[in-house]
Design a protein around this motif. Structure first.
Motif, short mmCIF file in Angstrom:
data_model
loop_
_atom_site.label_atom_id
_atom_site.label_comp_id
_atom_site.label_asym_id
_atom_site.label_seq_id
_atom_site.Cartn_x
_atom_site.Cartn_y
_atom_site.Cartn_z
N PRO A 101 55.71 -6.20 10.28
CA PRO A 101 54.67 -4.95 10.58
C PRO A 101 53.55 -5.51 11.42
N ASN A 102 53.51 -4.79 12.39
CA ASN A 102 52.16 -4.83 13.59
C ASN A 102 50.97 -5.13 12.75
N SER A 103 50.55 -4.40 11.87
CA SER A 103 49.37 -4.22 11.31
C SER A 103 48.87 -5.82 10.67
N ARG A 132 56.68 0.73 12.23
CA ARG A 132 57.97 1.56 11.99
C ARG A 132 58.76 0.89 10.89
N LEU A 133 59.43 1.85 9.95
CA LEU A 133 60.27 1.23 8.91
C LEU A 133 61.62 1.01 9.69
N VAL A 134 62.10 -0.28 9.57
CA VAL A 134 63.06 -1.20 10.26
C VAL A 134 64.47 -1.27 9.40
N ASP A 135 65.53 -0.95 9.69
CA ASP A 135 66.58 -1.34 9.01
C ASP A 135 67.13 -2.59 9.70
N ILE A 136 66.70 -3.88 9.14
CA ILE A 136 66.97 -5.13 9.88
C ILE A 136 68.58 -5.32 10.13
N ARG A 146 58.08 -7.56 4.80
CA ARG A 146 57.43 -6.39 4.09
C ARG A 146 56.79 -6.39 2.91
N PHE A 147 56.15 -5.52 2.40
CA PHE A 147 55.62 -5.62 0.96
C PHE A 147 56.92 -5.13 0.04
N GLY A 148 56.46 -5.85 -0.90
CA GLY A 148 57.83 -5.96 -2.10
C GLY A 148 58.26 -4.53 -2.31
N GLU A 149 57.81 -3.50 -2.51
CA GLU A 149 58.32 -2.09 -2.97
C GLU A 149 59.02 -1.53 -1.87
N ARG A 150 59.13 -1.99 -0.64
CA ARG A 150 59.61 -1.34 0.42
C ARG A 150 61.05 -2.03 0.89
N ILE A 151 61.49 -3.00 0.03
CA ILE A 151 62.73 -3.79 0.38
C ILE A 151 63.94 -3.28 -0.26
N TYR A 197 50.81 6.71 10.30
CA TYR A 197 52.09 5.65 10.48
C TYR A 197 52.51 5.98 11.91
N PRO A 198 53.56 5.13 12.37
CA PRO A 198 53.86 5.53 13.83
C PRO A 198 54.64 6.78 13.91
#
Length: 295
Positions: A101-103, A132-136, A146-151, A197-198
């Protein structure tokens, strides 16, 4: 197998992963048209259509699904074989792509880059910083932060940093004419910079104290999607900003910014470095993981 045939198979495998000629080209370092041409040559050579193509999407045919099910393990074995040669090198070799995340990027990976590349001169590190939420997997990254809840499920997640928090800050000049808020409810009397958000969606300022939670939605005249700009706007006296504490700590220590509602600002979920559970871990990737975890 000729080199051109192997290149065509690699191009097809990239399209199968990304479901996009453009993204496959970015991964391979060539144009989308070059990828499309390689896949067409492969289809003509074997006499079987591997992809369904429309103007908006790319999908695998049944034959394509069968081929990629064999190619993925084969390419994985080749990657592992090449990586095994790293034992004969002084340092790890190859490219590692990380999404962060850029932030929070500057204080999560900012300090590791120089020492990591100095220790590993044959390593190529590519860091993509975006909120932006990215699918790696889809976008070809080796790992993300990322933060844990977004994995998402199916990922290996390694906790990498102490927990951090968002804080509310304003300039000393701003507070010369306004009282400091004592509770989040008093923020409605202040000019507050809106966080975006973006995508353009606004997100609320979240607070908690003694079991009481407050969600405040700013309605100020300025909306930003970049924490550095939020910090600069707060320093200029535009209004109060809700930013990551490590980003603001120097300005707070110098007195340029004043932190308020300290007891209401709680730690966020832990940060994790995550990657696909079936991903082959190269020596270069291991070096990056070790550097990030040691930070």
């Amino acid at each position: 197998m000729r080199a051109t045939e192997l290149s065509e198979l690699a191009a097809f495998a990239a399209v199968a992963r990304h479901k996009s000629f453009r993204k496959a080209g970015e991964e391979r370092g060539v144009t989308a048209s070059a990828i499309s041409h390689a896949v067409l040559n492969l289809e003509e050579r074997i006499g079987i259509r591997l992809l369904n193509r429309t103007t908006r999407s790319v999908s695998l045919t049944e034959a394509g699904e069968l081929l990629i099910s064999h190619l993925d393990p084969a390419f994985g074995e080749m990657t592992a074989a090449l990586d095994a040669l790293n034992r004969y090198r002084d340092t790890p070799f190859g490219k590692v792509r990380i999404n962060v995340p850029n932030s929070i990027g500057p204080f999560v990976v900012g300090r590791i880059i120089g020492p990591l590349l100095k220790r590993n001169p044959n390593l190529q590190l590519e860091i993509n910083a975006t909120d932006r939420l990215v699918d790696i997997v889809e976008e070809g990254f080796d790992a993300g932060i990322r933060f844990g809840e977004r994995i998402t499920e199916g990922m290996i997640a390694l906790r990498i940093k102490p927990r951090i928090r968002l804080v509310v800050v304003g300039s000393s000049a701003y507070f010369e004419t306004r009282p400091k808020p004592e509770t989040p409810h008093e923020l409605k009397r202040h000019l507050c910079i809106q966080n975006m958000y973006p995508s353009g969606a606004r997100y609320a300022w979240e607070f908690e104290k003694d079991g009481q939670t407050v969600s405040f939605q700013p309605t100020g005249p300025l909306s930003l999607d970049d924490h550095e700009l939020m910090l600069q706007a707060a320093l200029s006296g535009v209004g109060l900003a809700y930013v990551w504490e490590p980003r603001a700590e120097k300005a707070i220590a110098s007195g340029e910014l004043i932190q308020v509602l300290d007891e209401w600002c709680q730690l966020e979920e832990p940060l994790y470095l995550y990657y696909p559970s079936r991903r082959h871990m190269s020596a270069g990737f291991r070096a990056v993981i070790e550097a990030i975890r040691a930070e």
